[in-house]
Motif scaffolding. Structure first.
Motif, PDB file in Angstrom:
ATOM      1  N   PHE A 138     -12.847  -1.189   4.261  1.00  0.00           N
ATOM      2  CA  PHE A 138     -12.938  -2.212   5.304  1.00  0.00           C
ATOM      3  C   PHE A 138     -14.305  -2.141   5.957  1.00  0.00           C
ATOM      4  O   PHE A 138     -14.994  -1.123   5.885  1.00  0.00           O
ATOM      5  CB  PHE A 138     -11.828  -2.045   6.349  1.00  0.00           C
ATOM      6  N   LYS A 163      -7.954  -9.696   8.353  1.00  0.00           N
ATOM      7  CA  LYS A 163      -8.303  -9.274   6.996  1.00  0.00           C
ATOM      8  C   LYS A 163      -7.954  -7.800   6.757  1.00  0.00           C
ATOM      9  O   LYS A 163      -7.330  -7.458   5.756  1.00  0.00           O
ATOM     10  CB  LYS A 163      -9.793  -9.521   6.729  1.00  0.00           C
ATOM     11  N   MET A 164      -8.343  -6.925   7.673  1.00  0.00           N
ATOM     12  CA  MET A 164      -8.052  -5.500   7.504  1.00  0.00           C
ATOM     13  C   MET A 164      -6.551  -5.241   7.569  1.00  0.00           C
ATOM     14  O   MET A 164      -6.004  -4.485   6.768  1.00  0.00           O
ATOM     15  CB  MET A 164      -8.781  -4.673   8.564  1.00  0.00           C
ATOM     16  N   LEU A 223       0.856  -1.182   0.000  1.00  0.00           N
ATOM     17  CA  LEU A 223       0.000   0.000   0.000  1.00  0.00           C
ATOM     18  C   LEU A 223       0.895   1.236   0.000  1.00  0.00           C
ATOM     19  O   LEU A 223       1.634   1.472   0.937  1.00  0.00           O
ATOM     20  CB  LEU A 223      -0.896  -0.007   1.244  1.00  0.00           C
ATOM     21  N   LYS A 247      -4.093  -7.173   6.851  1.00  0.00           N
ATOM     22  CA  LYS A 247      -3.416  -7.635   5.631  1.00  0.00           C
ATOM     23  C   LYS A 247      -3.744  -6.749   4.441  1.00  0.00           C
ATOM     24  O   LYS A 247      -2.888  -6.524   3.577  1.00  0.00           O
ATOM     25  CB  LYS A 247      -3.763  -9.101   5.369  1.00  0.00           C
ATOM     26  N   LEU A 248      -4.968  -6.196   4.366  1.00  0.00           N
ATOM     27  CA  LEU A 248      -5.317  -5.255   3.295  1.00  0.00           C
ATOM     28  C   LEU A 248      -4.385  -4.039   3.313  1.00  0.00           C
ATOM     29  O   LEU A 248      -3.980  -3.531   2.277  1.00  0.00           O
ATOM     30  CB  LEU A 248      -6.751  -4.746   3.475  1.00  0.00           C
ATOM     31  N   TYR A 249      -4.076  -3.586   4.530  1.00  0.00           N
ATOM     32  CA  TYR A 249      -3.227  -2.403   4.687  1.00  0.00           C
ATOM     33  C   TYR A 249      -1.742  -2.746   4.726  1.00  0.00           C
ATOM     34  O   TYR A 249      -0.913  -1.852   4.633  1.00  0.00           O
ATOM     35  CB  TYR A 249      -3.646  -1.616   5.936  1.00  0.00           C
ATOM     36  N   PRO A 307      -7.753   0.997   1.222  1.00  0.00           N
ATOM     37  CA  PRO A 307      -8.649  -0.142   1.003  1.00  0.00           C
ATOM     38  C   PRO A 307      -9.905  -0.056   1.872  1.00  0.00           C
ATOM     39  O   PRO A 307      -9.816   0.287   3.048  1.00  0.00           O
ATOM     40  CB  PRO A 307      -7.801  -1.349   1.417  1.00  0.00           C
ATOM     41  N   SER A 340      -5.406  -6.553  15.380  1.00  0.00           N
ATOM     42  CA  SER A 340      -5.417  -7.657  14.407  1.00  0.00           C
ATOM     43  C   SER A 340      -4.860  -8.947  14.983  1.00  0.00           C
ATOM     44  O   SER A 340      -4.644  -9.907  14.248  1.00  0.00           O
ATOM     45  CB  SER A 340      -4.634  -7.262  13.147  1.00  0.00           C
ATOM     46  N   ASP A 362     -10.125  -6.833  14.567  1.00  0.00           N
ATOM     47  CA  ASP A 362      -9.790  -7.482  13.291  1.00  0.00           C
ATOM     48  C   ASP A 362      -9.100  -8.816  13.546  1.00  0.00           C
ATOM     49  O   ASP A 362      -8.014  -9.081  13.046  1.00  0.00           O
ATOM     50  CB  ASP A 362      -8.882  -6.526  12.492  1.00  0.00           C
TER      51      ASP A 362
END
Length: 189
Positions: free
Chosen positions: A19, A114-115, A10, A117-119, A17, A79, A110
């Motif tokens: 969320f 998922k969040m 990112l 890892k998106l970031y 992304p 997370s 989280d």
């Protein structure tokens, strides 16, 4: 050693992304809920010595208070997976933030990662600042003192505070990417 944004999936300037994560308040929080606002994402692990440095000195709480009072949305993100260091239930996270006198806008749970890892969140704390247009304008460390030593807080250059000072006054953010430091995010395997 030079550090570049190419080290991150990112990049600064990318759209943040989307969320949808349940907070410790039981509410679902989405990025679109905060459209038109500056948003800070703070990856959090209550057991990490680097997080303890910032919470134990009141540094993180002071930043949260300063910026939320100015209309910035501050989201603490946990997370850590169940059974891993830093994992918290909604009840535990709410109590922990209250005991720490912290004031994020919300604490997001989280536990699936998922969040995070998106970031591309790597550490606790790993910090992101998103502008009102939904673009990432800062990605990295909270400051320039990558130690768990509480005395360093007083002499550190706080990158998040600087990025917000510049961005909220219409200036270009001068330090947009730094290497995050702290404990690794304890993702589910």
């Amino acid at each position: 050693m030079a550090f570049s944004s190419t080290s991150f999936a990112l990049k600064v300037g990318d759209a943040a992304p989307p969320f949808s994560v349940v907070g410790s308040d039981g509410q679902t929080h989405t990025l679109t809920d905060y459209k038109g606002k500056f948003v800070v994402l703070e990856w959090h692990n209550k057991d990490c010595p680097f997080v303890k440095k910032h919470y134990g000195t009141g540094n993180m709480q002071a930043l949260q208070k300063k910026w939320t009072e100015k209309g910035v949305t501050w989201l603490a993100v946990i997370s850590s997976a169940p059974g891993k260091e830093g994992y918290e239930t909604a009840t535990d996270a709410t109590a922990e933030m209250k005991n720490a006198k912290a004031s994020p806008s919300a604490t997001l749970l989280d536990s699936t990662g998922k969040m995070g890892k998106l970031y591309g969140a790597k550490t606790t704390p790993h910090m992101f600042v998103i502008n009102p247009e939904g673009k990432v304008i800062y990605n990295g460390a909270i400051d320039d003192k990558p130690t768990p030593d509480k005395a360093d807080v007083k002499v550190a250059k706080n990158y998040v505070d600087s990025a917000l000072e510049e961005a909220t006054t219409g200036k270009e953010v001068t330090m947009t990417v730094t290497p995050p430091y702290g404990c690794s995010v304890k993702y589910k395997n």
